[in-house]
Enzyme design. Structure first.
Site, PDB file in Angstrom:
ATOM      1  N   SER A 173     -11.121   4.255  -4.476  1.00  0.00           N
ATOM      2  CA  SER A 173     -12.216   3.292  -4.373  1.00  0.00           C
ATOM      3  C   SER A 173     -13.612   3.912  -4.434  1.00  0.00           C
ATOM      4  CB  SER A 173     -12.064   2.494  -3.078  1.00  0.00           C
ATOM      5  OG  SER A 173     -12.128   3.358  -1.977  1.00  0.00           O
ATOM      6  N   LEU A 190       1.271   3.146  -6.376  1.00  0.00           N
ATOM      7  CA  LEU A 190       0.962   2.525  -7.677  1.00  0.00           C
ATOM      8  C   LEU A 190       1.355   3.406  -8.851  1.00  0.00           C
ATOM      9  CD1 LEU A 190      -2.537   1.143  -6.637  1.00  0.00           C
ATOM     10  CD2 LEU A 190      -0.594  -0.268  -7.372  1.00  0.00           C
ATOM     11  N   TYR A 234     -14.872   6.545 -11.861  1.00  0.00           N
ATOM     12  CA  TYR A 234     -14.387   5.387 -11.087  1.00  0.00           C
ATOM     13  C   TYR A 234     -14.799   4.067 -11.753  1.00  0.00           C
ATOM     14  CZ  TYR A 234     -14.802   1.853  -7.369  1.00  0.00           C
ATOM     15  OH  TYR A 234     -14.759   0.686  -6.655  1.00  0.00           O
ATOM     16  N   GLY A 265      -5.632  -2.196  -4.515  1.00  0.00           N
ATOM     17  CA  GLY A 265      -5.206  -0.810  -4.336  1.00  0.00           C
ATOM     18  C   GLY A 265      -5.787   0.122  -5.382  1.00  0.00           C
ATOM     19  N   GLY A 266      -6.076   1.342  -4.964  1.00  0.00           N
ATOM     20  CA  GLY A 266      -6.555   2.351  -5.900  1.00  0.00           C
ATOM     21  C   GLY A 266      -7.552   3.280  -5.249  1.00  0.00           C
ATOM     22  N   SER A 309     -15.528  -3.483  -9.998  1.00  0.00           N
ATOM     23  CA  SER A 309     -16.647  -2.968  -9.210  1.00  0.00           C
ATOM     24  C   SER A 309     -17.957  -3.057  -9.974  1.00  0.00           C
ATOM     25  CB  SER A 309     -16.375  -1.505  -8.856  1.00  0.00           C
ATOM     26  OG  SER A 309     -17.546  -0.900  -8.355  1.00  0.00           O
ATOM     27  N   ASN A 310     -19.021  -3.176  -9.215  1.00  0.00           N
ATOM     28  CA  ASN A 310     -20.376  -3.102  -9.787  1.00  0.00           C
ATOM     29  C   ASN A 310     -20.593  -1.772 -10.503  1.00  0.00           C
ATOM     30  OD1 ASN A 310     -22.231  -1.207  -7.891  1.00  0.00           O
ATOM     31  ND2 ASN A 310     -20.691  -2.225  -6.642  1.00  0.00           N
ATOM     32  N   HIS A 311     -19.813  -0.745 -10.147  1.00  0.00           N
ATOM     33  CA  HIS A 311     -20.009   0.568 -10.771  1.00  0.00           C
ATOM     34  C   HIS A 311     -19.549   0.603 -12.229  1.00  0.00           C
ATOM     35  CE1 HIS A 311     -21.673   2.259  -7.209  1.00  0.00           C
ATOM     36  NE2 HIS A 311     -20.669   1.744  -6.503  1.00  0.00           N
ATOM     37  N   ASP A 353       0.900  -1.170   0.000  1.00  0.00           N
ATOM     38  CA  ASP A 353       0.000   0.000   0.000  1.00  0.00           C
ATOM     39  C   ASP A 353       0.926   1.204   0.000  1.00  0.00           C
ATOM     40  OD1 ASP A 353      -2.105   2.026   0.854  1.00  0.00           O
ATOM     41  OD2 ASP A 353      -3.283   0.193   1.077  1.00  0.00           O
TER      42      ASP A 353
END
Ligand SMILES: NC(=O)c1ccc[n+]([C@@H]2O[C@H](COP(=O)([O-])OP(=O)(O)OC[C@H]3O[C@@H](n4cnc5c(N)ncnc54)[C@H](O)[C@@H]3O)[C@@H](O)[C@H]2O)c1
Length: 283
Positions: A83, A60, A144, A80-81, A119-121, A42
């Site tokens: 979110s 990253l 995102y 990581g990222g 992600s669901n997004h 991280d």
């Protein structure tokens, strides 16, 4: 996935990015016994490093730090990222450039498997009335969500072109329990995420797959048959928590757009200046 492997048969060195975050913190205790010597990475050090865990600090956006973090790894769990929704700069750096750096470094260092936290997004503008499978047309609800489609695309590229095994998990909502109506459809119990991670790291002959990261939810909007075919057998049932979640929903503000689409509030409704009436006529 059945527990048919002794620790010595499992991939030896697993790196967990985003280890200091919410999902990383809750899955570490479940992953540690499965993957002894788990390497945490991280940009911030987790507060409670346990015996047997090592930490490699890596941003990253810095390719050389990412390369050092994944060196010698058999597999990477990439959490990581950034979110949630963010500015283009935030998303570009952490989720586009950062994700590219991760896949490229992993490829160069000979990493065999990557599990990508999508992600669901990525699919958030599908209406709740329509059940979708993993092959549905992408409909990201935010920058995102769009960045998660980029990550899924990277996974497909590195799997097919470079021989990596990659699993993209479109996580719904990860946590101990579903806390409102939307989450009754998309909840993911931590043990179930670990099952999916194990499929991504250990399933023989995996090339590239996309699955929905949800438990056995009666109100699901997603057809997760591909995950089941890969051996996923979720143990969480959101319906167990339905009464409390529906009660909690009553206290939440109504959001006509967010409540209509799978991505919910605020992901679908923030910055929205589209034609809701026209969208509602779509299947
Ligand atoms: N929590 C959920 O329900 C959920 C749902 C869908 C997808 N996801 C995805 O799962 C992953 C983990 O989610 P989370 O809830 O733990 O998020 P989180 O924000 O709690 O953790 C993300 C971690 O990534 C780290 N990070 C951010 N930018 C970085 C950078 N440039 N370099 C190195 N590290 C960086 C942060 O320090 C943080 O520890 C994310 O990729 C998120 O998009 C989570």
């Amino acid at each position: 996935m059945t527990d048919d492997k002794s620790p010595s048969d499992r991939p030896r060195r697993i790196v967990l990015t985003g280890a200091a975050g919410g999902v990383g913190s809750m899955t570490r205790p479940l992953l540690a016994p499965l993957y002894p010597g788990l390497v945490l990475s991280d940009r911030m050090e987790p507060k409670d490093l346990q015996p047997g865990e090592t930490f490699v600090k890596a941003d990253l956006t810095r390719p050389e730090e990412v390369a050092a973090a994944v060196k010698g790894a058999d597999g990477v769990i990439h959490l990581g990222g950034h979110s949630v929704e963010g500015s283009w700069d935030q998303i570009l750096n952490a989720n586009i450039i950062g994700c590219y750096n991760l896949f490229e470094a992993a490829h160069r260092k000979g990493v065999k498997r990557i599990v990508f936290a999508s992600s669901n997004h990525a699919m958030g503008f599908h209406p709740r009335k329509t059940k979708i499978g993993v092959e549905a047309v992408p409909k990201p609800d935010t920058r995102y969500g769009l960045s998660k489609l980029f990550g899924e695309g990277l996974g497909a590229l590195y799997a097919h072109k470079h021989g990596m095994g990659v699993l993209s998990i479109r996580i719904g909502n990860f946590g101990d329990k579903p806390v409102d109506q939307r989450r009754l459809a998309i909840w993911l119990k931590p043990d179930d995420l670990v099952q999916l991670i194990r499929i991504g790291l250990e399933k023989p002959d995996l090339v590239y797959e996309v699955v929905y990261g949800m438990s056995d939810n009666k109100r699901a909007w997603w057809d997760n048959s591909r995950a089941l075919a890969l051996g996923y057998s979720p143990t969480g049932q959101s319906e167990t928590f339905a009464a409390a979640a529906l009660e909690a929903q009553k206290a939440l503000p109504k959001d006509a757009i967010g409540d209509y689409f799978q991505g919910g509030s605020p992901f679908c409704s923030q910055e929205f200046d589209g034609d809701f009436g026209r969208l509602k006529k779509l299947p």
